[in-house]
Design a protein around this motif. Structure first.
Motif, short mmCIF file in Angstrom:
data_model
loop_
_atom_site.label_atom_id
_atom_site.label_comp_id
_atom_site.label_asym_id
_atom_site.label_seq_id
_atom_site.Cartn_x
_atom_site.Cartn_y
_atom_site.Cartn_z
N GLN A 346 6.11 49.25 0.52
CA GLN A 346 6.18 48.07 1.93
C GLN A 346 5.84 48.53 3.03
O GLN A 346 6.83 48.95 3.80
N LEU A 347 4.88 48.27 4.07
CA LEU A 347 4.78 48.31 5.76
C LEU A 347 5.29 46.60 5.76
O LEU A 347 4.17 45.44 4.93
N LEU A 348 6.16 46.85 6.78
CA LEU A 348 6.75 45.27 6.92
C LEU A 348 6.31 45.27 8.58
O LEU A 348 6.37 46.29 9.17
N VAL A 349 6.00 43.84 9.30
CA VAL A 349 5.80 44.08 10.33
C VAL A 349 6.38 42.64 10.98
O VAL A 349 6.18 41.13 9.78
N ASN A 350 7.58 42.65 11.67
CA ASN A 350 8.15 41.67 12.13
C ASN A 350 9.16 40.91 10.88
O ASN A 350 8.67 39.66 10.46
N GLY A 351 8.96 41.78 9.72
CA GLY A 351 9.63 41.76 9.09
C GLY A 351 9.29 41.20 7.57
O GLY A 351 9.68 40.76 6.30
N LYS A 352 8.24 40.84 7.84
CA LYS A 352 7.39 40.66 6.41
C LYS A 352 6.27 41.42 5.62
O LYS A 352 5.79 42.32 7.11
N VAL A 353 6.56 41.68 4.47
CA VAL A 353 5.40 42.36 4.24
C VAL A 353 3.90 42.49 4.05
O VAL A 353 2.83 40.98 4.32
N VAL A 354 3.17 43.62 5.57
CA VAL A 354 1.70 42.92 4.96
C VAL A 354 1.24 44.02 4.34
O VAL A 354 -0.11 43.74 4.22
N ALA A 355 1.65 45.09 3.82
CA ALA A 355 0.80 45.90 2.63
C ALA A 355 1.37 46.68 1.97
O ALA A 355 2.80 46.70 1.85
N THR A 356 1.20 47.26 0.47
CA THR A 356 2.16 47.41 -0.96
C THR A 356 0.77 48.43 -0.98
O THR A 356 0.16 48.56 -1.42
N ASP A 357 1.66 49.88 -1.34
CA ASP A 357 0.78 51.03 -1.68
C ASP A 357 1.71 51.58 -2.94
O ASP A 357 3.76 51.58 -3.01
N THR A 358 1.32 51.66 -4.13
CA THR A 358 2.08 52.15 -4.97
C THR A 358 1.68 53.75 -6.08
O THR A 358 2.22 54.75 -6.55
N LYS A 359 0.37 54.31 -4.67
CA LYS A 359 0.13 55.85 -5.26
C LYS A 359 0.75 56.14 -3.97
O LYS A 359 0.49 56.57 -2.75
N ALA A 360 1.97 57.94 -4.06
CA ALA A 360 1.65 58.55 -3.27
C ALA A 360 0.31 59.87 -2.58
O ALA A 360 0.13 59.41 -3.72
N ALA A 361 -0.01 59.64 -1.03
CA ALA A 361 1.17 59.52 -0.29
C ALA A 361 0.37 57.84 0.41
O ALA A 361 -0.34 57.81 0.07
N TYR A 362 1.61 57.64 0.73
CA TYR A 362 1.38 56.16 0.96
C TYR A 362 0.84 56.01 2.41
O TYR A 362 1.61 56.44 3.19
N ALA A 363 -0.11 55.66 2.05
CA ALA A 363 -0.88 55.37 4.19
C ALA A 363 -1.08 53.66 3.88
O ALA A 363 -1.12 53.10 3.37
#
Length: 398
Positions: A346-363
């Motif tokens: 997951q990508l967190l901005v200011n501690g909140k999840v803004v995006a999730t990826d389940t496949k490598a490579a994670y972008a």
């Protein structure tokens, strides 16, 4: 107390008793076909009936049979059975060895003496008769049986017959199909039934005989339970990943009921049978349940799970430098790894999840216009067991 066994009872008793089928006469008539005077023969003539096959005072049951003795070398063309001079049955050639007949008036004859006469004629014209006085007993001994019908039984089962009548002579137990399970010839009238190898619904026919041969039939269905409980399900599933503790449950059933269920290393539990096991080592861990029914039979069921308390490894592989000023969308990539697999990143901005990826490579695409003039970014990874790793915060400006 004794009771007249109805025809339906008599039929059911003989089905499992594996006795020969009733051999009916070739011809049955109530009119005597051999004249008494002729049967007596001329003075000094040898009778072709040398014996009735009965003994004086012998007890005869409701459905009697006799095996008379005829003179050697004589072919019998007709044989008759008479009771107190009244014709009961007539048999014509070929005359069977055993002559089965019915009492002319069974209720009236019960508990009395009666003369049974065998009268016969041969193909050569020879005649003869013989008589024996017997005791008539047409009532079967009423009895009860324990265990009761449809009882749940296991192992060696003592089948006990109880009767208030003193005339009980023998108890015979047969399985479905006629196989003899056991017999008893004296009080307390117990037959031990070994149920080894059986499981499920089983039918038995118990016949209680008196000295005359009358039978009181006791057909019983029993639920034989020689097996441990049947396990329907265990949670978690085999091969599941767990994280330091296993909340496990089991569902089982048994005809006699469940007495207890316990996990190895834990105490017995009551329904709904759940327990928390705590493996300490990493890797495979076996959950072992023991379920016991109310007869003491046990079933052991196992499930192997994977204990994983190691966090996944995660790192940012491409991103703007720390403290950079962002004026447009940029791409952030990450790499994550775990022995038992990565579930999501997951990508967190200011501690909140803004995006999730389940496949490598994670972008991920980071658009600074959505956030304030100053914001922080992190990458968080979860493995399949639920362990989590989060990178340190990186601050950006716009």
């Amino acid at each position: 107390m004794k009771f007249i066994v109805a025809a339906a009872f008599a039929t059911s008793a003989t089905v499992l008793a594996a006795t020969p089928a009733l051999a009916g006469p070739s011809l049955h008539t109530r009119a005597a076909s051999i004249a008494p005077s002729a049967a007596a023969g001329a003075a000094g003539a040898v009778s072709i009936v040398t014996g009735t096959g009965l003994t004086e005072g012998q007890l005869l049951p409701q459905y009697p049979q006799v095996r008379p003795v005829f003179a050697d070398g004589v072919t019998v063309s007709t044989a008759e059975v008479l009771v107190n001079g009244v014709l009961a049955e007539t048999f014509t050639a070929p005359v069977p060895a055993d002559l089965r007949f019915s009492w002319p008036d069974p209720v009236k004859l019960h508990d009395t003496d009666a003369a049974v006469t065998i009268r016969a004629s041969g193909t050569d014209g020879s005649l003869g008769e013989a008589s024996t006085r017997v005791r008539v007993d047409i009532l079967a001994p009423q009895a009860t049986l324990t265990p009761a019908d449809r009882a749940i039984v296991s192992g060696v089962v003592p089948l006990q017959v109880a009767s208030r009548h003193p005339d009980v002579a023998r108890v015979e137990v047969r399985a479905w199909g006629g196989r003899i399970v056991g017999t008893a010839d004296r009080a307390p009238w117990i037959v031990n039934w070994n149920t080894a190898g059986l499981n499920g619904s089983t039918f038995l026919m118990v016949n209680v005989y008196d000295h005359a041969g009358n039978a009181w039939p006791l057909g019983r269905d029993y639920e034989v339970d020689n097996a441990g409980p049947s396990v329907k399900s265990i949670t978690p599933a085999h091969g599941s990943l767990v994280r330091g503790a296993v909340r496990t449950s089991i569902s089982a059933s048994d005809p006699s009921g469940i007495a207890s269920a316990s996990v190895r290393g834990g105490r017995a539990t009551a329904s709904p049978y759940t327990w928390t096991a705590k493996p300490t080592a990493q890797g495979p861990f076996t959950v072992e349940w023991t379920v016991t029914d109310k007869l003491g039979h046990r079933t052991v069921a196992r499930r192997t799970v994977i204990n994983d308390t190691v966090k996944p490894a995660v790192r940012v592989t491409r991103a703007p430098k720390k403290g950079a000023k962002l004026t447009k969308s940029v791409t952030v990539t990450a790499a994550a790894a775990d022995r038992y697999g990565v579930a999501r990143v997951q990508l967190l901005v200011n501690g909140k999840v803004v995006a999730t990826d389940t496949k490598a490579a994670y972008a991920f695409t980071l658009n600074p216009k959505r956030y304030g003039k100053k914001f922080t970014v992190q990458i968080r990874a979860y493995d399949r067991a639920g362990n989590v790793t989060t990178t340190t915060r990186v601050t950006y400006r716009r």
